[in-house]
Scaffold this motif. Structure first.
Motif, mmCIF file in Angstrom:
data_model
loop_
_atom_site.group_PDB
_atom_site.id
_atom_site.type_symbol
_atom_site.label_atom_id
_atom_site.label_comp_id
_atom_site.label_asym_id
_atom_site.label_seq_id
_atom_site.Cartn_x
_atom_site.Cartn_y
_atom_site.Cartn_z
ATOM 1 N N TRP A 1 3.162 1.294 -16.626
ATOM 2 C CA TRP A 1 3.875 1.481 -15.354
ATOM 3 C C TRP A 1 2.940 1.174 -14.179
ATOM 4 O O TRP A 1 3.304 0.443 -13.252
ATOM 5 N N GLY A 2 1.750 1.746 -14.224
ATOM 6 C CA GLY A 2 0.815 1.554 -13.123
ATOM 7 C C GLY A 2 0.406 0.110 -12.946
ATOM 8 O O GLY A 2 0.306 -0.389 -11.813
ATOM 9 N N LEU A 3 0.176 -0.591 -14.057
ATOM 10 C CA LEU A 3 -0.200 -2.001 -13.970
ATOM 11 C C LEU A 3 0.974 -2.852 -13.492
ATOM 12 O O LEU A 3 0.798 -3.776 -12.691
ATOM 13 N N ALA B 1 -6.434 4.958 -12.686
ATOM 14 C CA ALA B 1 -6.982 3.969 -11.753
ATOM 15 C C ALA B 1 -5.868 3.174 -11.082
ATOM 16 O O ALA B 1 -5.907 2.925 -9.867
ATOM 17 N N ALA B 2 -4.856 2.763 -11.858
ATOM 18 C CA ALA B 2 -3.754 1.984 -11.296
ATOM 19 C C ALA B 2 -2.982 2.796 -10.262
ATOM 20 O O ALA B 2 -2.589 2.270 -9.208
ATOM 21 N N SER B 3 -2.774 4.088 -10.542
ATOM 22 C CA SER B 3 -2.069 4.953 -9.588
ATOM 23 C C SER B 3 -2.905 5.186 -8.340
ATOM 24 O O SER B 3 -2.393 5.141 -7.217
ATOM 25 N N ALA B 4 -4.180 5.444 -8.539
ATOM 26 C CA ALA B 4 -5.061 5.719 -7.404
ATOM 27 C C ALA B 4 -5.173 4.515 -6.483
ATOM 28 O O ALA B 4 -5.276 4.671 -5.254
ATOM 29 N N LEU B 5 -5.151 3.310 -7.046
ATOM 30 C CA LEU B 5 -5.215 2.108 -6.222
ATOM 31 C C LEU B 5 -4.006 1.995 -5.291
ATOM 32 O O LEU B 5 -4.104 1.417 -4.208
ATOM 33 N N LEU B 6 -2.878 2.549 -5.713
ATOM 34 C CA LEU B 6 -1.680 2.525 -4.871
ATOM 35 C C LEU B 6 -1.743 3.588 -3.774
ATOM 36 O O LEU B 6 -1.336 3.351 -2.633
ATOM 37 N N ILE B 7 -2.256 4.748 -4.124
ATOM 38 C CA ILE B 7 -2.214 5.897 -3.210
ATOM 39 C C ILE B 7 -3.359 5.890 -2.207
ATOM 40 O O ILE B 7 -3.183 6.245 -1.032
ATOM 41 N N ALA B 8 -4.538 5.490 -2.644
ATOM 42 C CA ALA B 8 -5.744 5.632 -1.828
ATOM 43 C C ALA B 8 -5.659 4.998 -0.443
ATOM 44 O O ALA B 8 -6.118 5.611 0.540
ATOM 45 N N PRO B 9 -5.092 3.787 -0.280
ATOM 46 C CA PRO B 9 -5.075 3.187 1.062
ATOM 47 C C PRO B 9 -4.398 4.039 2.123
ATOM 48 O O PRO B 9 -4.785 3.995 3.293
ATOM 49 N N GLU B 10 -3.418 4.846 1.713
ATOM 50 C CA GLU B 10 -2.734 5.682 2.696
ATOM 51 C C GLU B 10 -3.666 6.737 3.273
ATOM 52 O O GLU B 10 -3.613 7.063 4.459
ATOM 53 N N PRO C 1 4.571 5.259 1.592
ATOM 54 C CA PRO C 1 3.414 4.527 2.119
ATOM 55 C C PRO C 1 2.672 3.723 1.067
ATOM 56 O O PRO C 1 1.901 2.829 1.414
ATOM 57 N N TRP C 2 2.849 4.064 -0.238
ATOM 58 C CA TRP C 2 2.120 3.317 -1.273
ATOM 59 C C TRP C 2 2.900 2.112 -1.766
ATOM 60 O O TRP C 2 2.456 1.414 -2.662
ATOM 61 N N SER C 3 4.069 1.856 -1.198
ATOM 62 C CA SER C 3 4.773 0.622 -1.560
ATOM 63 C C SER C 3 4.175 -0.542 -0.774
ATOM 64 O O SER C 3 3.719 -0.390 0.362
ATOM 65 N N PHE C 4 4.171 -1.703 -1.382
ATOM 66 C CA PHE C 4 3.645 -2.884 -0.696
ATOM 67 C C PHE C 4 4.571 -3.308 0.441
ATOM 68 O O PHE C 4 4.112 -3.874 1.439
ATOM 69 N N SER C 5 5.864 -3.010 0.313
ATOM 70 C CA SER C 5 6.804 -3.323 1.397
ATOM 71 C C SER C 5 6.484 -2.518 2.645
ATOM 72 O O SER C 5 6.514 -3.039 3.767
ATOM 73 N N ARG C 6 6.165 -1.231 2.454
ATOM 74 C CA ARG C 6 5.830 -0.395 3.609
ATOM 75 C C ARG C 6 4.535 -0.871 4.261
ATOM 76 O O ARG C 6 4.410 -0.905 5.476
ATOM 77 N N ARG C 7 3.576 -1.240 3.452
ATOM 78 C CA ARG C 7 2.312 -1.723 3.998
ATOM 79 C C ARG C 7 2.516 -3.019 4.789
ATOM 80 O O ARG C 7 1.907 -3.208 5.850
ATOM 81 N N ARG C 8 3.355 -3.900 4.278
ATOM 82 C CA ARG C 8 3.619 -5.151 4.998
ATOM 83 C C ARG C 8 4.297 -4.872 6.327
ATOM 84 O O ARG C 8 3.988 -5.492 7.346
ATOM 85 N N GLU C 9 5.232 -3.916 6.335
ATOM 86 C CA GLU C 9 5.914 -3.594 7.590
ATOM 87 C C GLU C 9 4.977 -2.896 8.571
ATOM 88 O O GLU C 9 5.114 -3.067 9.783
ATOM 89 N N ASP C 10 4.039 -2.108 8.074
ATOM 90 C CA ASP C 10 3.046 -1.502 8.966
ATOM 91 C C ASP C 10 2.362 -2.594 9.784
ATOM 92 O O ASP C 10 2.094 -2.429 10.980
ATOM 93 N N THR C 11 2.059 -3.702 9.133
ATOM 94 C CA THR C 11 1.418 -4.829 9.816
ATOM 95 C C THR C 11 2.418 -5.582 10.673
ATOM 96 O O THR C 11 2.128 -5.951 11.821
#
Length: 320
Positions: A22-24, A77-86, A243-253
């Motif tokens: 799932w994480g990958l 690790a896969a989960s943390a990579l998604l959450i950490a940027p927030e 916030p850990w979705s890539f769509s949300r990150r793209r919209e932040d920008t």
């Protein structure tokens, strides 16, 4: 006893393997809106990924322990990579509690099945907000307007409604650029204070399960925001994305605004049958954005009311 332990070890190995997969797969959300759906559950995935590692440490030895630790490590690790940027993203300079010119803004999805609208309205009124933005407001709107008599009302189609102490200079929402998908409900108002004019918009996105629709709505909102000065622009709403979705990150920008809510878990808040709902929220999907002309005094979550969302309270102060 040996067969029972073998059974539990097999179950834990399957859990770890599923979490790792799932994480990958969620990392593919960078390119696929369908895989991006998997990212929203990253905190739950992280918690579940810890179980096989803990079980292996406590009850297994040698090969089985290393197998469980390895699979769990990949999943963690896969989960943390998604959450950490927030949690690592930089934040603007906070404003002190006594900063002048503060405005208190509340964002709240009132929910069309709210079973205690009176309690919701009573709490909102007691907060004495300068600006209140309510989504799924169609049913609660009449009572809300009565309770907030003296406030000024701005609404698009009134699924989203803005109530404000200050009289808006304008209440128009320019039609966003045309697109194949329908725009989300939008309400907007422009106000004037000692620092000039600023605009506030409220919106409510579709769920992310409808492949690409939510992302199209984000592009429409970005097009709308680009018609206004970004310095003191405010955007709030139920974005139905974490916030850990890539769509949300793209919209932040894309929005070129700072999201002032940081991992503020707001859903679900429903008490459920006989008050048996979850004791905590699982997803942060209600957000507040503001331009660099605002500093954040505080951003916090309100109490559980009759909605399936918690209210979000953000206090802002002018940067100068």
């Amino acid at each position: 006893m040996r067969s029972l332990r073998l059974f539990f070890t097999s179950v834990m190995a399957l859990v770890a393997l599923a979490c790792a997969g799932w994480g990958l797969a969620a990392q593919g959300g960078r390119w696929s809106v369908r895989l991006d759906i998997l990212t929203h559950f990253a905190p739950m995935l992280l918690a579940l990924s810890l179980l096989p590692a803990i079980y292996g440490l406590l009850f297994e030895r040698r090969g089985a322990r290393w197998l469980l630790a390895g699979l769990s490590g990949v999943a963690i690790a896969a989960s943390a990579l998604l959450i950490a940027p927030e949690y690592l993203r930089p934040a603007s300079s906070p404003a002190p509690e006594g900063a002048p010119g503060q405005i208190k803004l509340i964002q709240f999805n009132a929910w069309e099945r709210n079973d205690r609208p009176g309690e919701s309205i009573q709490w909102l009124k007691a907060q004495n907000p300068d600006i209140l933005v309510v989504e799924e407001a169609s049913l609660i709107a009449p009572a809300l307007k009565r309770a907030f008599r003296g406030y000024h009302v701005s609404c698009g189609d009134c699924s989203v409604i803005i109530l404000s102490k200050a009289r808006p200079v304008t209440r128009d929402v320019p039609v966003p650029p045309s697109a194949d998908e329908l725009p989300p409900p939008i309400a907007g108002a422009t106000f004037r204070d000692n620092h000039g004019e600023f605009s506030v918009f409220g919106t409510h996105y579709a769920w992310p399960i409808y492949g690409g629709w939510q992302q199209a709505q984000g592009r429409l909102i970005a097009g709308l925001l680009n018609r206004f000065p970004k310095e003191r622009l405010i955007l709030v709403g139920d974005f139905n994305s974490t916030p850990w979705s890539f769509s949300r990150r793209r919209e932040d920008t894309l929005f070129a605004l700072e999201r002032r809510t940081r991992a503020l878990f707001s859903w679900p808040a429903e008490r459920g049958p006989a008050g048996m709902g979850l004791p905590f929220a699982l997803l942060p999907i209600d957000h507040v954005y503001a331009g660099p002309g605002w500093r954040t005094v505080r951003a916090e979550r309100g109490p559980r009311l009759g909605s399936d969302h918690y209210p979000v309270i953000v206090t802002l102060a002018p940067s100068s």
